[in-house]
Design a protein around this motif. Structure first.
Motif, PDB file in Angstrom:
ATOM      1  N   GLY A  56      -6.962   9.795   2.586  1.00 44.12           N
ATOM      2  CA  GLY A  56      -7.034  10.250   3.966  1.00 44.12           C
ATOM      3  C   GLY A  56      -8.374  10.807   4.393  1.00 44.12           C
ATOM      4  O   GLY A  56      -8.432  11.602   5.318  1.00 44.12           O
TER       5      GLY A  56
ATOM      6  N   MET B 247       0.823  -1.191   0.000  1.00 44.43           N
ATOM      7  CA  MET B 247       0.000   0.000   0.000  1.00 44.43           C
ATOM      8  C   MET B 247       0.872   1.262   0.000  1.00 44.43           C
ATOM      9  O   MET B 247       0.573   2.200  -0.733  1.00 44.43           O
ATOM     10  CB  MET B 247      -0.932  -0.017   1.213  1.00 44.43           C
ATOM     11  N   SER B 248       1.914   1.277   0.805  1.00 41.79           N
ATOM     12  CA  SER B 248       2.748   2.483   0.874  1.00 41.79           C
ATOM     13  C   SER B 248       3.440   2.752  -0.462  1.00 41.79           C
ATOM     14  O   SER B 248       3.593   3.918  -0.850  1.00 41.79           O
ATOM     15  CB  SER B 248       3.777   2.371   2.002  1.00 41.79           C
ATOM     16  N   GLN B 249       3.815   1.714  -1.179  1.00 39.85           N
ATOM     17  CA  GLN B 249       4.435   1.900  -2.489  1.00 39.85           C
ATOM     18  C   GLN B 249       3.421   2.474  -3.489  1.00 39.85           C
ATOM     19  O   GLN B 249       3.743   3.377  -4.252  1.00 39.85           O
ATOM     20  CB  GLN B 249       4.998   0.583  -3.007  1.00 39.85           C
ATOM     21  N   ARG B 250       2.198   1.984  -3.435  1.00 41.91           N
ATOM     22  CA  ARG B 250       1.156   2.501  -4.330  1.00 41.91           C
ATOM     23  C   ARG B 250       0.834   3.956  -4.020  1.00 41.91           C
ATOM     24  O   ARG B 250       0.633   4.770  -4.924  1.00 41.91           O
ATOM     25  CB  ARG B 250      -0.104   1.659  -4.229  1.00 41.91           C
ATOM     26  N   LYS B 251       0.759   4.294  -2.733  1.00 45.20           N
ATOM     27  CA  LYS B 251       0.507   5.683  -2.349  1.00 45.20           C
ATOM     28  C   LYS B 251       1.630   6.594  -2.833  1.00 45.20           C
ATOM     29  O   LYS B 251       1.382   7.707  -3.304  1.00 45.20           O
ATOM     30  CB  LYS B 251       0.338   5.793  -0.832  1.00 45.20           C
ATOM     31  N   ALA B 252       2.861   6.129  -2.728  1.00 41.90           N
ATOM     32  CA  ALA B 252       4.005   6.914  -3.182  1.00 41.90           C
ATOM     33  C   ALA B 252       3.952   7.111  -4.699  1.00 41.90           C
ATOM     34  O   ALA B 252       4.207   8.214  -5.205  1.00 41.90           O
ATOM     35  CB  ALA B 252       5.310   6.232  -2.792  1.00 41.90           C
TER      36      ALA B 252
ATOM     37  N   LYS C 161      -7.767   5.191   2.561  1.00 43.05           N
ATOM     38  CA  LYS C 161      -6.356   4.805   2.679  1.00 43.05           C
ATOM     39  C   LYS C 161      -5.472   5.643   1.767  1.00 43.05           C
ATOM     40  O   LYS C 161      -4.379   6.046   2.149  1.00 43.05           O
ATOM     41  CB  LYS C 161      -6.172   3.320   2.349  1.00 43.05           C
ATOM     42  N   PHE C 162      -5.939   5.889   0.561  1.00 43.10           N
ATOM     43  CA  PHE C 162      -5.140   6.652  -0.392  1.00 43.10           C
ATOM     44  C   PHE C 162      -5.210   8.154  -0.155  1.00 43.10           C
ATOM     45  O   PHE C 162      -4.209   8.847  -0.221  1.00 43.10           O
ATOM     46  CB  PHE C 162      -5.571   6.349  -1.836  1.00 43.10           C
TER      47      PHE C 162
ATOM     48  N   THR D 106     -10.700   2.077   0.664  1.00 43.31           N
ATOM     49  CA  THR D 106      -9.557   2.295  -0.231  1.00 43.31           C
ATOM     50  C   THR D 106      -9.337   3.780  -0.474  1.00 43.31           C
ATOM     51  O   THR D 106      -8.207   4.265  -0.427  1.00 43.31           O
ATOM     52  CB  THR D 106      -9.772   1.561  -1.566  1.00 43.31           C
TER      53      THR D 106
END
Length: 156
Positions: free
Chosen positions: A134, A1-6, A131-132, A128
């Protein structure tokens, strides 16, 4: 998830630097008696934007319409509006794949942001989205504000 957000944040930064303008339309199928009425409304809305910004569109040597042919009703509305308002010799149509063209990816990103707003306002925001983005507050303050800076201004 953190990689996708980045990756989303990097793409957002890329979009912010592009010299582009966009507009979107939202339709609820349930608000139209039949598909013909919906198609006519789409065509009319697209034509209105093209007419209101005719000088902008005519300032280009080429106008290319990229659409993935996902919904025939959208393809028909685009084709009819664009060919009616803009010179047929200027318009080029391309069948595309999302991975082939960055601008199509940008269009998908901007539509995703606008759809997220519709979902949030209808209290249909998903986990979702939260998560992306906020939640609705941070979404509007950051993601939507950045996207809307590229929005084509309405003329009267």
């Amino acid at each position: 998830m953190s990689q996708r957000k980045a990756m989303l944040a990097f793409f957002s930064s890329f979009v912010r630097k592009l010299p582009i303008l966009y507009t979107t339309f939202v339709y609820r199928r349930s608000e139209f008696a039949d598909l013909g009425k919906l198609a006519e409304r789409m065509r009319r809305d697209i034509s209105e934007v093209l007419l209101n910004h005719l000088g902008f569109f005519q300032s280009f040597d080429d106008v290319k319409v990229y659409y993935d042919n996902g919904q025939d009703i959208v393809k028909q509305a685009l084709d009819r509006s664009v060919s009616q308002i803009l010179s047929k010799g200027v318009v080029q149509r391309r069948k595309t794949s999302m991975t082939d063209y960055r601008l199509e990816q940008v269009a998908d990103y901007l539509c995703t942001i606008e759809l997220a707003l519709v979902k949030y306002e209808a209290k249909e925001g998903s986990k979702t989205y939260n998560k992306f983005f906020g939640g609705i507050g941070p979404f509007k303050k950051n993601w939507l504000k950045q996207a809307r800076s590229k929005r084509m201004r309405q003329t009267s």
